[in-house]
Motif scaffolding. Structure first.
Motif, PDB file in Angstrom:
ATOM      1  N   LEU A  74       0.834  -1.202   0.000  1.00  0.00           N
ATOM      2  CA  LEU A  74       0.000   0.000   0.000  1.00  0.00           C
ATOM      3  C   LEU A  74       0.870   1.254   0.000  1.00  0.00           C
ATOM      4  O   LEU A  74       1.873   1.334   0.710  1.00  0.00           O
ATOM      5  CB  LEU A  74      -0.899   0.013   1.239  1.00  0.00           C
ATOM      6  CG  LEU A  74      -1.828   1.221   1.416  1.00  0.00           C
ATOM      7  CD1 LEU A  74      -2.865   1.267   0.302  1.00  0.00           C
ATOM      8  CD2 LEU A  74      -2.504   1.166   2.789  1.00  0.00           C
ATOM      9  N   LEU A  75       0.451   2.227  -0.825  1.00  0.00           N
ATOM     10  CA  LEU A  75       1.077   3.548  -0.839  1.00  0.00           C
ATOM     11  C   LEU A  75       0.004   4.577  -0.495  1.00  0.00           C
ATOM     12  O   LEU A  75      -1.082   4.572  -1.081  1.00  0.00           O
ATOM     13  CB  LEU A  75       1.660   3.866  -2.222  1.00  0.00           C
ATOM     14  CG  LEU A  75       2.188   5.286  -2.422  1.00  0.00           C
ATOM     15  CD1 LEU A  75       3.431   5.527  -1.571  1.00  0.00           C
ATOM     16  CD2 LEU A  75       2.499   5.539  -3.891  1.00  0.00           C
ATOM     17  N   ILE A  76       0.292   5.443   0.461  1.00  0.00           N
ATOM     18  CA  ILE A  76      -0.623   6.515   0.850  1.00  0.00           C
ATOM     19  C   ILE A  76       0.050   7.850   0.537  1.00  0.00           C
ATOM     20  O   ILE A  76       1.206   8.064   0.916  1.00  0.00           O
ATOM     21  CB  ILE A  76      -0.988   6.439   2.334  1.00  0.00           C
ATOM     22  CG1 ILE A  76      -1.654   5.102   2.662  1.00  0.00           C
ATOM     23  CG2 ILE A  76      -1.915   7.589   2.725  1.00  0.00           C
ATOM     24  CD1 ILE A  76      -1.936   4.908   4.145  1.00  0.00           C
ATOM     25  N   GLY A  77      -0.647   8.725  -0.155  1.00  0.00           N
ATOM     26  CA  GLY A  77      -0.087  10.018  -0.499  1.00  0.00           C
ATOM     27  C   GLY A  77      -1.164  11.066  -0.641  1.00  0.00           C
ATOM     28  O   GLY A  77      -2.352  10.794  -0.463  1.00  0.00           O
ATOM     29  N   GLY A  78      -0.751  12.274  -0.977  1.00  0.00           N
ATOM     30  CA  GLY A  78      -1.720  13.345  -1.162  1.00  0.00           C
ATOM     31  C   GLY A  78      -1.037  14.648  -1.464  1.00  0.00           C
ATOM     32  O   GLY A  78       0.177  14.730  -1.650  1.00  0.00           O
ATOM     33  N   LEU A  79      -1.851  15.696  -1.538  1.00  0.00           N
ATOM     34  CA  LEU A  79      -1.328  17.036  -1.744  1.00  0.00           C
ATOM     35  C   LEU A  79      -2.311  18.059  -1.189  1.00  0.00           C
ATOM     36  O   LEU A  79      -3.505  17.787  -1.055  1.00  0.00           O
ATOM     37  CB  LEU A  79      -1.028  17.324  -3.213  1.00  0.00           C
ATOM     38  CG  LEU A  79      -2.172  17.379  -4.231  1.00  0.00           C
ATOM     39  CD1 LEU A  79      -2.919  18.703  -4.226  1.00  0.00           C
ATOM     40  CD2 LEU A  79      -1.639  17.111  -5.627  1.00  0.00           C
ATOM     41  N   VAL A  80      -1.799  19.228  -0.897  1.00  0.00           N
ATOM     42  CA  VAL A  80      -2.610  20.400  -0.555  1.00  0.00           C
ATOM     43  C   VAL A  80      -2.131  21.535  -1.441  1.00  0.00           C
ATOM     44  O   VAL A  80      -0.920  21.760  -1.579  1.00  0.00           O
ATOM     45  CB  VAL A  80      -2.472  20.782   0.926  1.00  0.00           C
ATOM     46  CG1 VAL A  80      -3.213  22.090   1.207  1.00  0.00           C
ATOM     47  CG2 VAL A  80      -3.005  19.675   1.821  1.00  0.00           C
ATOM     48  N   ARG A  81      -3.096  22.248  -2.063  1.00  0.00           N
ATOM     49  CA  ARG A  81      -2.745  23.294  -3.022  1.00  0.00           C
ATOM     50  C   ARG A  81      -3.581  24.540  -2.768  1.00  0.00           C
ATOM     51  O   ARG A  81      -4.776  24.467  -2.489  1.00  0.00           O
ATOM     52  CB  ARG A  81      -2.994  22.804  -4.444  1.00  0.00           C
ATOM     53  CG  ARG A  81      -2.774  23.851  -5.533  1.00  0.00           C
ATOM     54  CD  ARG A  81      -3.292  23.355  -6.872  1.00  0.00           C
ATOM     55  NE  ARG A  81      -2.612  22.150  -7.302  1.00  0.00           N
ATOM     56  CZ  ARG A  81      -3.042  21.389  -8.311  1.00  0.00           C
ATOM     57  NH1 ARG A  81      -4.168  21.690  -8.945  1.00  0.00           N
ATOM     58  NH2 ARG A  81      -2.372  20.305  -8.650  1.00  0.00           N
ATOM     59  N   GLY A  82      -2.930  25.692  -2.887  1.00  0.00           N
ATOM     60  CA  GLY A  82      -3.624  26.970  -2.853  1.00  0.00           C
ATOM     61  C   GLY A  82      -3.365  27.722  -4.136  1.00  0.00           C
ATOM     62  O   GLY A  82      -2.201  27.898  -4.527  1.00  0.00           O
ATOM     63  N   ASP A  83      -4.421  28.136  -4.842  1.00  0.00           N
ATOM     64  CA  ASP A  83      -4.317  28.919  -6.072  1.00  0.00           C
ATOM     65  C   ASP A  83      -4.926  30.294  -5.842  1.00  0.00           C
ATOM     66  O   ASP A  83      -6.007  30.406  -5.249  1.00  0.00           O
ATOM     67  CB  ASP A  83      -5.084  28.247  -7.218  1.00  0.00           C
ATOM     68  CG  ASP A  83      -4.249  27.210  -7.938  1.00  0.00           C
ATOM     69  OD1 ASP A  83      -3.011  27.319  -7.903  1.00  0.00           O
ATOM     70  OD2 ASP A  83      -4.833  26.286  -8.547  1.00  0.00           O
ATOM     71  N   TYR A  84      -4.258  31.318  -6.345  1.00  0.00           N
ATOM     72  CA  TYR A  84      -4.743  32.692  -6.238  1.00  0.00           C
ATOM     73  C   TYR A  84      -4.608  33.333  -7.610  1.00  0.00           C
ATOM     74  O   TYR A  84      -3.502  33.416  -8.141  1.00  0.00           O
ATOM     75  CB  TYR A  84      -3.937  33.460  -5.188  1.00  0.00           C
ATOM     76  CG  TYR A  84      -3.816  32.687  -3.896  1.00  0.00           C
ATOM     77  CD1 TYR A  84      -4.820  32.751  -2.931  1.00  0.00           C
ATOM     78  CD2 TYR A  84      -2.730  31.843  -3.666  1.00  0.00           C
ATOM     79  CE1 TYR A  84      -4.723  32.014  -1.758  1.00  0.00           C
ATOM     80  CE2 TYR A  84      -2.627  31.098  -2.505  1.00  0.00           C
ATOM     81  CZ  TYR A  84      -3.624  31.191  -1.557  1.00  0.00           C
ATOM     82  OH  TYR A  84      -3.530  30.451  -0.400  1.00  0.00           O
ATOM     83  N   SER A  85      -5.729  33.759  -8.216  1.00  0.00           N
ATOM     84  CA  SER A  85      -5.730  34.233  -9.591  1.00  0.00           C
ATOM     85  C   SER A  85      -6.218  35.662  -9.705  1.00  0.00           C
ATOM     86  O   SER A  85      -7.029  36.140  -8.906  1.00  0.00           O
ATOM     87  CB  SER A  85      -6.621  33.337 -10.468  1.00  0.00           C
ATOM     88  OG  SER A  85      -6.042  32.066 -10.618  1.00  0.00           O
ATOM     89  N   VAL A  86      -5.738  36.324 -10.739  1.00  0.00           N
ATOM     90  CA  VAL A  86      -6.198  37.657 -11.076  1.00  0.00           C
ATOM     91  C   VAL A  86      -6.253  37.763 -12.593  1.00  0.00           C
ATOM     92  O   VAL A  86      -5.389  37.226 -13.288  1.00  0.00           O
ATOM     93  CB  VAL A  86      -5.269  38.745 -10.481  1.00  0.00           C
ATOM     94  CG1 VAL A  86      -3.852  38.588 -10.994  1.00  0.00           C
ATOM     95  CG2 VAL A  86      -5.806  40.137 -10.781  1.00  0.00           C
TER      96      VAL A  86
END
Length: 422
Positions: free
Chosen positions: A55-67
């Motif tokens: 088993l492999l457990i992974g992930g990500l957290v991302r913040g995007d800010y656009s103009v």
């Protein structure tokens, strides 16, 4: 005092001796089983205790800010119809379980995705799953003996993309049932069926005359296949699809849309470790989603101010219905060329150009259009699996259709991203 101490020590010795005697009469306790590393499938896998499954457990957290620039509508309306700035927070968590059998590897993959958009064109503040449904599962599939079943990437798509956003590229996750044959030497072929309703781009026109029409029931799923090669120099893929169209306007009619795509990724180690050149060319008849256009185009764009919807001001429909129920399919071409370069192990940049040309001639009205986009970015990786980067995307309509109703025919969108993978 010595007497008390002797009594205490004697009592403790007697207790330990009695406990040991009782333990000798009990069945042997199971030995403690610690988590063991599984190196058969790469770094990060471990054996699920008591099983032979890795088993492999992974992930990500991302913040995007656009103009971005606000695109105004010709002929009245609000001078500021949408927000100039927007925010997106995304979290992913995935589980990859693999077991060796006499038939090969059995793989089970689950990826949950949570997302919250705010300040964007729709003004949504609710936490929603990508794809617009009630499920948080972005991917969930089983692979066994060449079979792939569940929710995963379309077998039409060709990755990896060098930039954050790709305006004229299909990037879809949908339900599939496919078989892949591995010929060895990096060569493989896949054929399968995919959910055609997730690819529909349509607008309703009035019955009784020329116009646009809604799809009806899905009689047949999309048929999608590819031929693929992956070797030391890079990889390439030739893919195709067949998309069934059923409608009811004046009389019942049906037809098949189709398309083909050629993609290639060439590694450039002489420029830098990890560098590559990426390109694709695609043609579609009757299904614009396969070129990343219209509704059902996937998660290719983080829209603020409607700037990347400039092309959607044209009549983006898969087909039109004329007198007698005759179906006329929209034809389109899309071309993409990009390069990714590592300036150092901690700094990288990408540059990509895209072009699209669509033939949307209605019965008696010209709605053809073409457009292009240019995207570039710079990304800093101060520590492993942490990316901090900025990207700017320019989109322009080169030839506008007769129904184009936006005052501006080009716009910029800038975005800043922070992403941590684990």
């Amino acid at each position: 005092m010595k007497l008390v101490k002797s009594l205490v020590l004697g009592s403790a010795a007697a207790f330990v001796g009695m406990t040991g005697a009782q333990a000798a009469d009990l069945p042997g306790a199971e030995p403690v089983e610690y988590v063991k590393v599984c190196d058969a499938y790469g770094a990060g896998f471990f054996y699920i205790p008591g099983t032979d499954t890795c088993l492999l457990i992974g992930g990500l957290v991302r913040g995007d800010y656009s103009v971005g620039e606000v695109v105004r509508t010709i002929g009245g309306g609000s001078s500021k119809p949408a927000n100039n700035t927007g925010f997106r927070a995304r979290a992913r968590l995935w589980f990859d379980a693999r077991t060796e059998t006499e038939y090969g590897t059995v793989r089970t993959y689950i990826r949950a995705q949570f997302q919250r958009d705010s300040g964007n064109q729709s003004g949504s503040t609710a936490a929603t799953a990508v794809g617009g449904d009630d499920s948080v599962f972005d991917k969930a599939f089983v692979q066994f003996a060449g079979l792939t079943a569940g929710l995963t990437d379309s077998f039409w798509d060709f990755k990896p993309y060098p930039t954050f956003t790709n305006p004229f590229i299909s990037d879809r996750t949908l339900a599939v049932l496919a078989y892949t044959a591995d010929f060895g030497g990096g060569f493989s072929a896949s054929i399968g069926i995919e959910d055609g309703t997730a690819r529909r781009t349509t607008a309703t026109g009035g019955a009784g005359g020329p116009g646009f029409a809604d799809y009806r029931e899905q009689k047949y799923p999309d048929i999608v296949g590819n031929l693929r090669v992956k070797q030391g120099w890079g990889e390439a893929q030739l893919s195709g699809f067949a998309h069934h169209i059923t409608t009811e306007e004046i009389s019942r009619d049906s037809d098949w849309g189709y398309g083909v795509q050629l993609g290639a990724k060439v590694d450039l180690p002489f420029l830098g470790k990890g560098d590559f050149l990426w390109a694709s060319a695609a043609y579609s008849s009757g299904a614009l989603s396969y070129l990343g256009l219209g509704s059902g185009s996937g998660d290719y764009a983080f829209v603020v101010s409607g700037t990347q919807n400039i092309l959607n001001a044209n009549r983006l429909v898969d087909f039109e219905v004329g007198p007698g129920g005759k179906i006329r399919k929209t034809e389109a071409y899309a071309f993409n060329l990009g390069v990714l370069h590592y300036w150092s192990p901690k700094w990288r940049s990408a540059l990509q150009g895209t072009y699209v040309d669509a033939n949307v001639k209605t019965f008696g009205q010209n709605n053809d259009f073409s457009g292009y986009g240019i995207t570039t970015n710079i990304i800093w990786t101060p520590v492993k699996k942490l990316d901090i980067g900025a990207e700017i995307n320019y989109v322009k309509v080169e030839d506008k259709s007769a129904v184009y109703n936006l005052r501006d025919d080009d716009a910029f969108v800038g975005r800043f991203r922070v992403q941590r993978d684990f």
